[in-house]
Design a protein around this motif. Structure first.
Motif, PDB file in Angstrom:
ATOM      1  N   ASP A   1       0.157  -8.515   3.625  1.00  0.00           N
ATOM      2  CA  ASP A   1       0.492  -8.200   2.226  1.00  0.00           C
ATOM      3  C   ASP A   1       0.346  -9.429   1.325  1.00  0.00           C
ATOM      4  O   ASP A   1       1.156  -9.653   0.417  1.00  0.00           O
ATOM      5  CB  ASP A   1       1.922  -7.637   2.135  1.00  0.00           C
ATOM      6  CG  ASP A   1       2.034  -6.302   2.858  1.00  0.00           C
ATOM      7  OD1 ASP A   1       1.141  -5.456   2.653  1.00  0.00           O
ATOM      8  OD2 ASP A   1       2.990  -6.120   3.645  1.00  0.00           O
TER       9      ASP A   1
ATOM     10  N   THR B   1      -2.425 -11.558  -0.996  1.00  0.00           N
ATOM     11  CA  THR B   1      -3.735 -11.400  -1.643  1.00  0.00           C
ATOM     12  C   THR B   1      -4.299 -12.760  -2.039  1.00  0.00           C
ATOM     13  O   THR B   1      -3.616 -13.549  -2.699  1.00  0.00           O
ATOM     14  CB  THR B   1      -3.591 -10.515  -2.897  1.00  0.00           C
ATOM     15  OG1 THR B   1      -2.985  -9.296  -2.499  1.00  0.00           O
ATOM     16  CG2 THR B   1      -4.940 -10.231  -3.543  1.00  0.00           C
TER      17      THR B   1
ATOM     18  N   ASP C   1      -4.502  -8.364   2.437  1.00  0.00           N
ATOM     19  CA  ASP C   1      -3.688  -7.822   1.349  1.00  0.00           C
ATOM     20  C   ASP C   1      -2.980  -6.527   1.705  1.00  0.00           C
ATOM     21  O   ASP C   1      -2.380  -5.886   0.853  1.00  0.00           O
ATOM     22  CB  ASP C   1      -4.518  -7.662   0.069  1.00  0.00           C
ATOM     23  CG  ASP C   1      -5.686  -6.709   0.236  1.00  0.00           C
ATOM     24  OD1 ASP C   1      -5.803  -6.086   1.317  1.00  0.00           O
ATOM     25  OD2 ASP C   1      -6.483  -6.581  -0.701  1.00  0.00           O
TER      26      ASP C   1
END
Ligand code: FAD
Length: 465
Positions: free
Chosen positions: A76, A78, A33
């Motif tokens: 990036d 999640t 993430d």
């Protein structure tokens, strides 16, 4: 076969590397993430101190290195939900969209998050945050926030809430940077993972470098200080005698430990165990079909205790490697932790492995603990340092159960604790430590290594008990 790892830190990356190493045809995706895969968060204090000039140098491996190892990295991104029967992972992509990733095997390596203690001003409406100079510290993004405060607000002083190893490393780091540091710890002594006698030596080292160390001091509130004072924040605490302690500072760092990040796993149906961490067997299996977990998010199998929770980078690497192997249908087992750890505080180091006296007693052993001192090398050769040790062994079996060390950072404290860790791992008696064929030359050691001198002191004392 498609293997998906959630989390790109020590556990997730170790798992991915091992799977690719053993099965170069495996399709491996790491979902993380943030944009910092395989960063050494253990190195954060040394970047913040300025000793490591560039944060990029904290990467164990670069993105290019990782991709060259054959894994796909989804930065990036999640992970939101695991569909266990459908073997699918719902993720949020960097543009905010949703995507379903199919997997054959899944490794959860979601790690830990810093504990936010019940301190007024840290949570709720109007809570103070990084723009005010109040920080929690765990990830690269929190590191960048601290660095912004250091560079833009040029703080002259800091209060560090917490006297565990990260708090101590940060006291060292901020002092190196020129800040005046106050350390507040609610327990009677700093570094509560070692006996208070050794914690007191750590305390003296901090004080010797100008830190104001307040033990037995529980922080209750952080607030903005009235203008015109000596700092922009006020920290209000209660001492053990009930009196109020107030300090002002330009920044406050709250580092009071971590808790496992298990939301995703628990929602998927993973059982939780000690400290709310994901329950896994020694093969890092969660009990859900095709779902493994490793690192700070899982319970820790311990060689002297049954299971505990001991979040450490060394352990996360090993557990990740086991998971990365077992997703391929192998049957590797995590051999178990001893909680071996070392910390540098200014010019000194403190280390421990195995159990302390009260931990050994609680685990059903019959411990005897002895303090001893020895030189790191022959005292006639310049630059020798005294090492203080606490040796714990079992009275009944003579087995070595634990060792704690404190001494100069050049006194090979880390490698000496590793001698004991190796001995405990293999179930050796304290007496047998004296039989180990260890190296010697006067500038670097003694005919009996310091650890062997400590073992002999224990044997003498145990005979008198
Ligand atoms: C300042 C500091 C110093 C330390 N020093 C030492 C040391 O000297 N020695 C030592 O042994 N240990 C040390 N540690 C502890 C060590 O860093 C951790 O034990 C180790 O990083 C754990 O690795 P992990 O992969 O299990 O979890 P983490 O490092 O916590 O990583 C988990 C990752 O998963 C990501 N993630 C979580 N949820 C999701 C999701 N839903 N989707 C996608 N990604 C997700 C997180 O963002 C995070 O990047 C230190 C820790 C800190 C903070």
């Amino acid at each position: 076969m498609h293997v998906v790892m959630i989390g790109g830190s020590d556990a997730g990356t170790s798992a991915a590397l091992r799977t690719r190493e053993l099965h170069p045809a495996a399709d491996v995706t790491v979902v993380l993430d943030d944009a910092y895969p395989n960063f050494s968060i253990c190195g954060i204090p040394y970047y913040l101190s300025g000793e490591v000039a560039d944060w990029r140098n904290l990467a164990h491996r670069t993105l290019t290195d990782l991709e060259a190892a054959g894994m796909r990295l989804r930065l990036d991104t999640t992970a939101r939900r695991i569909d266990v029967p459908g073997r699918k992972l719902l993720v949020t992509t960097p543009d905010g969209g949703e995507e379903l990733l199919g997997y054959d095997k899944l490794v959860i390596g979601t790690g830990a998050v810093p504990i936010r203690p019940p301190i007024a001003g840290l949570a709720g409406p109007g809570a103070l945050g990084s723009d005010d100079g109040v920080h929690l510290l765990h990830s690269m993004s929190s590191t960048f926030a601290v660095m912004r405060t250091l560079e833009q607000a040029a703080p002259a002083s800091a209060v560090i809430v917490g006297g565990g190893y990260i708090g101590l490393e940060m006291a060292d780091a901020l002092t190196v940077r020129g800040l005046v540091v106050t350390q507040m710890e609610q327990l009677p002594e700093v570094l509560p993972t070692v006996d208070p006698e050794l914690g007191a030596l750590v305390h003296a080292e901090l004080a010797g470098h100008g830190a104001d160390v307040l033990t037995g001091t529980t922080v209750r509130a952080i607030s903005k200080a009235p203008p015109g004072g000596s700092g922009r924040l006020e920290v209000h605490a209660a001492a053990t005698d009930g009196s109020t302690v107030t300090r002002t500072a330009d920044m406050v760092l709250v580092v009071v430990g971590v808790r496992p990040e298990t939301t995703l796993a628990a929602d998927a149906g993973c059982a939780l165990g000690v400290s709310g961490a994901i329950a896994v067997d020694r093969g890092m299996r969660t009990g859900l079909p095709d779902v493994f977990a490793a690192g700070d998010c899982v319970i820790t199998h311990h060689r002297l205790l049954s299971v505990t929770y001991l979040p450490l980078g060394t352990t996360a690497h090993k557990q990740g490697r086991v998971a990365g192997e077992n997703v391929l249908g192998r049957n590797r087992e995590f051999a178990g932790s001893l909680g071996t750890q070392v910390v540098k505080i200014f010019d000194q180091a403190a280390a421990r492995t195995g159990l302390r006296d009260h931990e050994a007693r609680a685990a059903g052993f019959d411990p005897v603990s002895v303090e001893a001192q020895a030189d790191d090398h022959k005292a006639y050769y310049p630059g020798s340092h005294r090492i203080t040790m606490r040796v714990t062994g079992d009275r009944t079996t003579g087995r070595l159960l634990g060792l704690q060390l404190f001494g100069h950072k050049d006194a090979e404290i880390a490698k000496r604790i590793d001698i004991a860790a190796t001995a405990i791992f293999h179930g050796m008696t304290v007496d047998a430590v004296s039989d180990l064929d260890l190296s010697y030359t006067p500038p670097l050691g003694s005919p009996w290594d310091a650890v062997q001198a400590g073992a002999q002191a224990w044997v003498r004392a145990a005979q008198q008990h």
